[in-house]
Design a protein around this motif. Structure first.
Motif, PDB file in Angstrom:
ATOM      1  N   CYS A  78     -20.856  -0.678 -33.376  1.00  6.99           N
ATOM      2  CA  CYS A  78     -19.748  -1.445 -33.945  1.00  6.99           C
ATOM      3  C   CYS A  78     -19.266  -2.551 -33.006  1.00  6.99           C
ATOM      4  CB  CYS A  78     -18.589  -0.544 -34.341  1.00  6.99           C
ATOM      5  SG  CYS A  78     -17.634   0.104 -32.959  1.00  6.99           S
ATOM      6  N   ALA A  79     -20.171  -3.077 -32.177  1.00  5.75           N
ATOM      7  CA  ALA A  79     -19.775  -4.124 -31.229  1.00  5.75           C
ATOM      8  C   ALA A  79     -19.491  -5.446 -31.921  1.00  5.75           C
ATOM      9  CB  ALA A  79     -20.866  -4.320 -30.174  1.00  5.75           C
ATOM     10  N   GLY A  80     -20.041  -5.635 -33.119  1.00  2.00           N
ATOM     11  CA  GLY A  80     -19.799  -6.869 -33.861  1.00  2.00           C
ATOM     12  C   GLY A  80     -20.752  -7.982 -33.487  1.00  2.00           C
ATOM     13  N   ARG A 109     -17.637  -8.217 -29.206  1.00  2.00           N
ATOM     14  CA  ARG A 109     -16.250  -8.051 -28.757  1.00  2.00           C
ATOM     15  C   ARG A 109     -15.710  -6.647 -29.032  1.00  2.00           C
ATOM     16  NH1 ARG A 109     -12.039 -12.585 -29.986  1.00  2.00           N
ATOM     17  NH2 ARG A 109     -12.160 -11.711 -32.089  1.00  2.00           N
ATOM     18  N   TRP A 110     -16.465  -5.820 -29.724  1.00  2.00           N
ATOM     19  CA  TRP A 110     -16.044  -4.471 -30.040  1.00  2.00           C
ATOM     20  C   TRP A 110     -14.732  -4.463 -30.814  1.00  2.00           C
ATOM     21  CZ3 TRP A 110     -19.015  -0.139 -29.156  1.00  2.00           C
ATOM     22  CH2 TRP A 110     -20.144  -0.327 -28.356  1.00  2.00           C
ATOM     23  N   GLU A 111     -14.695  -5.289 -31.869  1.00  2.00           N
ATOM     24  CA  GLU A 111     -13.543  -5.317 -32.756  1.00  2.00           C
ATOM     25  C   GLU A 111     -14.035  -5.153 -34.189  1.00  2.00           C
ATOM     26  OE1 GLU A 111     -10.965  -8.606 -32.078  1.00  2.00           O
ATOM     27  OE2 GLU A 111     -11.024  -8.371 -29.898  1.00  2.00           O
ATOM     28  N   PRO A 112     -13.464  -4.221 -34.951  1.00  2.00           N
ATOM     29  CA  PRO A 112     -13.958  -3.924 -36.299  1.00  2.00           C
ATOM     30  C   PRO A 112     -14.100  -5.138 -37.193  1.00  2.00           C
ATOM     31  CG  PRO A 112     -12.373  -2.276 -35.623  1.00  2.00           C
ATOM     32  CD  PRO A 112     -12.358  -3.334 -34.553  1.00  2.00           C
ATOM     33  N   GLY A 113     -13.203  -6.096 -37.088  1.00  3.03           N
ATOM     34  CA  GLY A 113     -13.273  -7.272 -37.953  1.00  3.03           C
ATOM     35  C   GLY A 113     -14.506  -8.124 -37.750  1.00  3.03           C
ATOM     36  N   GLY A 168     -17.027   9.861 -44.596  1.00  4.12           N
ATOM     37  CA  GLY A 168     -15.646   9.890 -45.058  1.00  4.12           C
ATOM     38  C   GLY A 168     -15.424   9.033 -46.275  1.00  4.12           C
ATOM     39  N   ALA A 169     -14.281   8.364 -46.323  1.00  2.00           N
ATOM     40  CA  ALA A 169     -13.900   7.583 -47.494  1.00  2.00           C
ATOM     41  C   ALA A 169     -14.374   6.144 -47.393  1.00  2.00           C
ATOM     42  CB  ALA A 169     -12.385   7.623 -47.675  1.00  2.00           C
ATOM     43  N   GLU A 170     -14.753   5.583 -48.536  1.00  2.68           N
ATOM     44  CA  GLU A 170     -15.156   4.182 -48.577  1.00  2.68           C
ATOM     45  C   GLU A 170     -13.955   3.282 -48.273  1.00  2.68           C
ATOM     46  OE1 GLU A 170     -17.074   0.951 -51.751  1.00  2.68           O
ATOM     47  OE2 GLU A 170     -16.958   3.090 -52.264  1.00  2.68           O
ATOM     48  N   GLY A 171     -14.177   2.274 -47.436  1.00  5.27           N
ATOM     49  CA  GLY A 171     -13.129   1.323 -47.102  1.00  5.27           C
ATOM     50  C   GLY A 171     -12.179   1.755 -46.004  1.00  5.27           C
ATOM     51  N   ALA A 172     -12.413   2.941 -45.424  1.00  2.93           N
ATOM     52  CA  ALA A 172     -11.509   3.447 -44.376  1.00  2.93           C
ATOM     53  C   ALA A 172     -12.090   3.254 -42.980  1.00  2.93           C
ATOM     54  CB  ALA A 172     -11.221   4.928 -44.616  1.00  2.93           C
ATOM     55  N   GLY A 173     -13.144   2.447 -42.872  1.00  4.71           N
ATOM     56  CA  GLY A 173     -13.838   2.317 -41.594  1.00  4.71           C
ATOM     57  C   GLY A 173     -13.045   1.604 -40.520  1.00  4.71           C
ATOM     58  N   ALA A 174     -12.284   0.586 -40.890  1.00  6.38           N
ATOM     59  CA  ALA A 174     -11.556  -0.203 -39.890  1.00  6.38           C
ATOM     60  C   ALA A 174     -10.537   0.647 -39.141  1.00  6.38           C
ATOM     61  CB  ALA A 174     -10.878  -1.399 -40.554  1.00  6.38           C
ATOM     62  N   ALA A 175      -9.750   1.419 -39.870  1.00  3.35           N
ATOM     63  CA  ALA A 175      -8.720   2.246 -39.237  1.00  3.35           C
ATOM     64  C   ALA A 175      -9.338   3.293 -38.317  1.00  3.35           C
ATOM     65  CB  ALA A 175      -7.869   2.921 -40.307  1.00  3.35           C
ATOM     66  N   ALA A 176     -10.425   3.923 -38.767  1.00  2.00           N
ATOM     67  CA  ALA A 176     -11.089   4.939 -37.947  1.00  2.00           C
ATOM     68  C   ALA A 176     -11.700   4.318 -36.699  1.00  2.00           C
ATOM     69  CB  ALA A 176     -12.155   5.656 -38.763  1.00  2.00           C
ATOM     70  N   ALA A 177     -12.356   3.160 -36.864  1.00  3.54           N
ATOM     71  CA  ALA A 177     -12.985   2.493 -35.726  1.00  3.54           C
ATOM     72  C   ALA A 177     -11.951   2.066 -34.696  1.00  3.54           C
ATOM     73  CB  ALA A 177     -13.791   1.287 -36.196  1.00  3.54           C
ATOM     74  N   GLU A 178     -10.792   1.599 -35.149  1.00  2.00           N
ATOM     75  CA  GLU A 178      -9.721   1.204 -34.223  1.00  2.00           C
ATOM     76  C   GLU A 178      -9.305   2.397 -33.362  1.00  2.00           C
ATOM     77  OE1 GLU A 178      -8.397  -1.522 -33.412  1.00  2.00           O
ATOM     78  OE2 GLU A 178      -8.694  -2.990 -35.008  1.00  2.00           O
ATOM     79  N   LYS A 179      -9.123   3.551 -33.975  1.00  2.00           N
ATOM     80  CA  LYS A 179      -8.729   4.742 -33.231  1.00  2.00           C
ATOM     81  C   LYS A 179      -9.790   5.131 -32.215  1.00  2.00           C
ATOM     82  CE  LYS A 179      -5.996   6.690 -37.039  1.00  2.00           C
ATOM     83  NZ  LYS A 179      -5.914   7.801 -38.029  1.00  2.00           N
ATOM     84  N   VAL A 180     -11.050   5.049 -32.626  1.00  2.00           N
ATOM     85  CA  VAL A 180     -12.144   5.408 -31.728  1.00  2.00           C
ATOM     86  C   VAL A 180     -12.200   4.457 -30.537  1.00  2.00           C
ATOM     87  CG1 VAL A 180     -14.655   5.575 -31.512  1.00  2.00           C
ATOM     88  CG2 VAL A 180     -13.509   6.486 -33.546  1.00  2.00           C
ATOM     89  N   LEU A 181     -12.031   3.170 -30.773  1.00  2.00           N
ATOM     90  CA  LEU A 181     -12.130   2.185 -29.699  1.00  2.00           C
ATOM     91  C   LEU A 181     -10.953   2.269 -28.741  1.00  2.00           C
ATOM     92  CD1 LEU A 181     -13.563  -0.862 -31.673  1.00  2.00           C
ATOM     93  CD2 LEU A 181     -14.772   0.659 -30.093  1.00  2.00           C
ATOM     94  N   VAL A 182      -9.784   2.602 -29.242  1.00  2.00           N
ATOM     95  CA  VAL A 182      -8.632   2.820 -28.357  1.00  2.00           C
ATOM     96  C   VAL A 182      -8.918   3.998 -27.427  1.00  2.00           C
ATOM     97  CG1 VAL A 182      -6.247   3.660 -28.300  1.00  2.00           C
ATOM     98  CG2 VAL A 182      -6.874   1.781 -29.824  1.00  2.00           C
ATOM     99  N   ARG A 183      -9.418   5.063 -28.003  1.00  2.00           N
ATOM    100  CA  ARG A 183      -9.755   6.246 -27.212  1.00  2.00           C
ATOM    101  C   ARG A 183     -10.868   5.946 -26.211  1.00  2.00           C
ATOM    102  NH1 ARG A 183     -12.780  10.810 -26.841  1.00  2.00           N
ATOM    103  NH2 ARG A 183     -11.689  12.817 -26.835  1.00  2.00           N
ATOM    104  N   GLY A 202     -12.881  -3.936 -46.529  1.00  2.00           N
ATOM    105  CA  GLY A 202     -14.192  -3.512 -47.014  1.00  2.00           C
ATOM    106  C   GLY A 202     -15.078  -2.847 -45.989  1.00  2.00           C
ATOM    107  N   LEU A 203     -14.515  -2.355 -44.891  1.00  2.00           N
ATOM    108  CA  LEU A 203     -15.309  -1.721 -43.842  1.00  2.00           C
ATOM    109  C   LEU A 203     -15.380  -0.211 -44.042  1.00  2.00           C
ATOM    110  CD1 LEU A 203     -14.075  -3.615 -40.658  1.00  2.00           C
ATOM    111  CD2 LEU A 203     -16.206  -3.976 -41.908  1.00  2.00           C
ATOM    112  N   SER A 204     -16.569   0.331 -43.826  1.00  2.00           N
ATOM    113  CA  SER A 204     -16.774   1.775 -43.919  1.00  2.00           C
ATOM    114  C   SER A 204     -17.700   2.201 -42.786  1.00  2.00           C
ATOM    115  CB  SER A 204     -17.406   2.161 -45.261  1.00  2.00           C
ATOM    116  OG  SER A 204     -16.618   1.717 -46.348  1.00  2.00           O
ATOM    117  N   LEU A 205     -17.619   3.468 -42.443  1.00  2.00           N
ATOM    118  CA  LEU A 205     -18.531   4.032 -41.445  1.00  2.00           C
ATOM    119  C   LEU A 205     -19.641   4.793 -42.152  1.00  2.00           C
ATOM    120  CD1 LEU A 205     -16.007   5.278 -38.757  1.00  2.00           C
ATOM    121  CD2 LEU A 205     -17.779   3.559 -38.400  1.00  2.00           C
ATOM    122  N   PHE A 206     -20.845   4.703 -41.590  1.00  2.00           N
ATOM    123  CA  PHE A 206     -22.011   5.347 -42.187  1.00  2.00           C
ATOM    124  C   PHE A 206     -22.778   6.112 -41.113  1.00  2.00           C
ATOM    125  CE2 PHE A 206     -20.976   1.721 -44.779  1.00  2.00           C
ATOM    126  CZ  PHE A 206     -21.134   2.174 -46.078  1.00  2.00           C
TER     127      PHE A 206
END
Length: 376
Positions: free
Chosen positions: A126-128, A132-136, A222-237, A181-185
């Motif tokens: 998810c480095a982009g 820059r390692w930002e979900p967007g 997980g859920a479709e479209g919930a990738g950005a929030a999850a990725a943010e938490k992971v990158l903070v950690r 529109g981001l999801s994790l796979f």
């Protein structure tokens, strides 16, 4: 909030330090960094069987030990100190938290026990597009294909991406931009259409890879479209984890430099007695102690659910990365002419410090995030 480790945590640290001194000396790091993989499965299996490292922060119901981030960061400090060549960061600091944050209960029970045991090596892509390692900045596209999904695109700077058994990838739905529109796979490391190429990097003790997805079959995590929030938490950690690893490396460089200065003699005097060396020693100690305080505070704040954790994590990462680099420069100078040679081990930690500057986002970006996330 506690500002000191418990007796149990310090005992854990001492156990790990003795273990790594015996099993992971600098000579072992030199050997492994010359291999295409950068680590060995037999060694990874042994360290998990004997120390259970991958399982530290995974909940007990999924086969883990159920400890918090503070305990995991104790291990990361010691790994940074030893320069351990293993897929720990990719697997335990990136992929496992991504599955924990985003996965369904069934997915957690299916995927996390293998990671906890060390059987499954996993990573997060998810480095982009700009690294820059930002979900967007997600560069991989996801499209529905019947009951499943297929991924298209390229993701670079994936830690241990060329050897991982499991890849957690952040991808976006067609026609979306930014964090929409981001999801994790979840993708099998050997899936058809997945091309994995190791990258040439400054730090050869942590391998990075470029992954090309050409219609690769993937499972929605997980859920479709919930990738950005999850990725943010992971990158903070992960930023806190990287800060802890940097603290361990910086402390090792400082101690080695001081030991060399005390041993080296010029003009009939120990180099450690020269005023210039004393100034560098003071600067190194201050850098290490400040970085240590920031990293340990961030880990404790994460465990206690601090609402300002994003800002605290960026502060810790920027401070620790900068301190690591400054200490590395001082360490090379204190070693004198030998400090610039391949035969001296200082350059191994210097290169890790240089890579840490930009891994998970550089210090300038994290200071911007610190300002953006700081409470008003």
């Amino acid at each position: 909030m506690r500002f000191a480790f418990s007796e149990e945590q310090e005992a854990f640290r001492e156990t790990l330090r003795r273990y790594f001194e015996d099993r992971a000396p600098a000579a072992e790091a030199r050997r492994l960094m010359e291999t295409p993989e950068g680590w060995e499965r037999a060694g990874w299996a042994r360290v998990n069987a004997e120390m259970g490292l991958a399982a530290i922060a995974i909940p007990e119901e999924y086969g883990g030990q159920g400890f918090g981030l503070s305990e995991q960061c104790v291990a990361l400090e010691e790994m940074g100190r030893a320069l351990l060549c293993a897929p720990f960061f990719a697997t335990a600091a990136l992929a496992a938290p991504a599955i924990g944050h985003a996965g369904t209960e069934a997915q957690k029970r299916a995927l996390l026990p293998g990671i906890a045991s060390g059987e499954t090596v996993a990573t997060l892509a998810c480095a982009g597009a700009r690294g820059r390692w930002e979900p967007g900045d997600a560069a991989v596209a996801a499209e529905k294909a019947g009951a499943g999904w297929r991924l298209h695109g390229v993701e670079s700077y994936v830690p241990d991406g060329h050897t991982a058994d499991l890849v957690v990838a952040l991808a976006r739905a067609p026609g979306t931009a930014g964090e929409d529109g981001l999801s994790l796979f979840v993708v099998d490391g050997g899936a058809a259409g997945l091309e994995r190429r190791p990258l040439e990097t400054v730090d050869r003790t942590r391998k990075l890879a470029r992954l090309s997805f050409d219609g690769v079959e993937a499972e929605l995590l997980g859920a479709e479209g919930a990738g950005a929030a999850a990725a943010e938490k992971v990158l903070v950690r992960a930023a806190i984890c990287l800060a802890s690893e940097a603290v361990g490396g910086a402390e090792r460089l400082r101690e080695d430099a001081m030991a060399y200065a005390a041993m080296r003699v010029q003009f009939g005097r120990s180099v450690a007695s020269f005023q210039a060396t004393k100034h560098k020693a003071a600067d190194m100690l201050m850098d290490v102690e400040l970085a240590k305080s920031a990293a340990r505070y961030a880990a404790a704040a994460f465990d206690e659910g601090d609402t300002d954790i994003a800002a605290i994590a960026s502060l810790a990462k920027a401070g620790a990365a900068d301190a690591y680099m400054r200490v590395a420069l001082h360490a090379i100078q204190i070693h004198g002419g030998i400090g610039f040679t391949w035969d001296n081990d200082t350059h191994l930690w210097f290169k890790r410090a240089k890579a840490t500057e930009v891994f998970l986002g550089d210090s300038n970006r994290h200071r911007e995030l610190l300002v953006a996330n700081w409470p008003e």
